[in-house]
Design a protein around this motif. Structure first.
Motif, PDB file in Angstrom:
ATOM      1  N   ARG A 105     115.811  14.717  42.616  1.00  0.00           N
ATOM      2  CA  ARG A 105     116.017  13.668  41.616  1.00  0.00           C
ATOM      3  C   ARG A 105     116.926  14.182  40.519  1.00  0.00           C
ATOM      4  NH1 ARG A 105     111.367  12.018  37.501  1.00  0.00           N
ATOM      5  NH2 ARG A 105     112.110  14.005  36.679  1.00  0.00           N
ATOM      6  N   THR A 106     117.913  13.351  40.138  1.00  0.00           N
ATOM      7  CA  THR A 106     118.845  13.700  39.055  1.00  0.00           C
ATOM      8  C   THR A 106     119.096  12.451  38.211  1.00  0.00           C
ATOM      9  OG1 THR A 106     119.929  15.367  40.430  1.00  0.00           O
ATOM     10  CG2 THR A 106     121.124  14.611  38.489  1.00  0.00           C
ATOM     11  N   ARG A 107     119.071  12.597  36.899  1.00  0.00           N
ATOM     12  CA  ARG A 107     119.324  11.479  35.998  1.00  0.00           C
ATOM     13  C   ARG A 107     120.140  11.977  34.799  1.00  0.00           C
ATOM     14  NH1 ARG A 107     114.297   8.401  33.408  1.00  0.00           N
ATOM     15  NH2 ARG A 107     114.129  10.416  32.333  1.00  0.00           N
ATOM     16  N   THR A 108     121.193  11.219  34.443  1.00  0.00           N
ATOM     17  CA  THR A 108     122.050  11.537  33.313  1.00  0.00           C
ATOM     18  C   THR A 108     122.191  10.301  32.428  1.00  0.00           C
ATOM     19  OG1 THR A 108     123.297  13.138  34.632  1.00  0.00           O
ATOM     20  CG2 THR A 108     124.318  12.380  32.592  1.00  0.00           C
ATOM     21  N   ASN A 109     121.906  10.446  31.148  1.00  0.00           N
ATOM     22  CA  ASN A 109     121.988   9.344  30.194  1.00  0.00           C
ATOM     23  C   ASN A 109     122.932   9.733  29.058  1.00  0.00           C
ATOM     24  OD1 ASN A 109     120.054   7.861  31.618  1.00  0.00           O
ATOM     25  ND2 ASN A 109     118.380   8.857  30.503  1.00  0.00           N
ATOM     26  N   GLN A 141     119.955  14.859  30.237  1.00  0.00           N
ATOM     27  CA  GLN A 141     120.118  15.102  31.664  1.00  0.00           C
ATOM     28  C   GLN A 141     118.873  15.786  32.194  1.00  0.00           C
ATOM     29  OE1 GLN A 141     123.595  17.347  32.670  1.00  0.00           O
ATOM     30  NE2 GLN A 141     123.251  17.220  34.883  1.00  0.00           N
ATOM     31  N   SER A 142     118.351  15.291  33.285  1.00  0.00           N
ATOM     32  CA  SER A 142     117.162  15.872  33.900  1.00  0.00           C
ATOM     33  C   SER A 142     117.335  15.895  35.408  1.00  0.00           C
ATOM     34  CB  SER A 142     115.906  15.065  33.526  1.00  0.00           C
ATOM     35  OG  SER A 142     115.997  13.749  34.047  1.00  0.00           O
ATOM     36  N   GLY A 143     116.701  16.856  36.010  1.00  0.00           N
ATOM     37  CA  GLY A 143     116.774  16.971  37.463  1.00  0.00           C
ATOM     38  C   GLY A 143     115.594  17.749  38.002  1.00  0.00           C
TER      39      GLY A 143
END
Length: 244
Positions: A105-109, A141-143
């Motif tokens: 899982r990867t998320r960038t805001n 940013q989280s992963g």
């Protein structure tokens, strides 16, 4: 205070280790003793099995007939059906499981805020050395990456005789069987218990372990080899007490 607590922990560990020390010292060089043959109903912790029972059904008899409902042969049924009868359980456990899971899982805001034209109020902001068109910028940013694999293979094939310890009101039988085999200085134990239906018992008075409800099957051992494979009492205590 800390010294007193440490002394109590050490004393408890030594007391735990010393509990079975006299017996082990007396049995040095001796083969492990086999358990005595006892009535399962008199053993500590034995409790009769209580299960939900269906409504009783009247027994129908066929006059002038040698055949009896539920039998697989004429005349007397040789299968276990009463308390104290013996039957053979064919234990066959072949269990294989392979599981593989992977999660990525990867998320960038990115968030931005600006006021290039705000009724002239942007001029003091510009004079203060800030850019009114880009007053605020937030980035996050989280992963996560997780993987798991399970590969298990178990096989146990053997036969063990069991004794009927209880007959439930609906006719089902409660079984318990125990087998001990001593080879040199190692004793192998096999314990089988559960509930079976009389209809599932074969004509040769055997039943497959897969047809035992609430089956409890234990296979292990005790002796010199098992003792060497077990961690010492102190190590087991530290594994429980140490938080890291």
């Amino acid at each position: 205070m800390r010294t007193a607590r440490l002394s109590l922990v050490v004393a408890a560990a030594l007391a735990t280790a010393a509990c079975g020390a006299p017996d082990r010292l007396r049995n040095i060089g001796q083969q492990p003793a086999l358990s005595a043959i006892n009535n399962p109903q008199t053993q500590p912790g034995y409790r009769p099995v209580s299960m939900p029972m269906p409504e009783p059904v009247p027994v129908s008899h066929n006059p002038n007939s040698l055949w009896r409902n539920g039998s697989r042969a004429f005349f007397r049924d040789q299968r276990a059906q009463r308390v104290g009868d013996i039957m053979t359980i064919k234990v066959k456990i072949t269990d294989q499981a392979t599981l593989s899971n992977e999660t990525n899982r990867t998320r960038t805001n990115t968030e931005g805020f600006g006021a290039p034209n705000m009724f002239g109020l942007e001029n003091p902001i510009r004079n203060a050395g800030a850019n009114p068109a880009n007053l605020l910028t937030l980035n996050s940013q989280s992963g996560s990456d997780g993987k798991g694999t399970i590969n298990r293979s178990e096989q146990l094939v053997t036969n063990v005789a069991a004794v009927v310890t209880q007959v439930l009101p609906n006719g089902n039988l409660v079984l318990e069987g125990r087998q001990e085999i001593r080879v040199n200085f190692e004793v192998r134990e096999l314990i089988v218990a559960g509930i079976v239906r009389p209809e599932d018992i074969e004509s040769d008075n055997t039943i497959d372990s897969a047809k035992i409800a609430h089956a409890r099957i234990g296979y292990g051992g005790r002796g010199q080899i098992t003792d060497v494979q077990q961690p010492r009492y102190g190590q087991q205590a530290l594994d429980v007490l140490l938080p890291w």
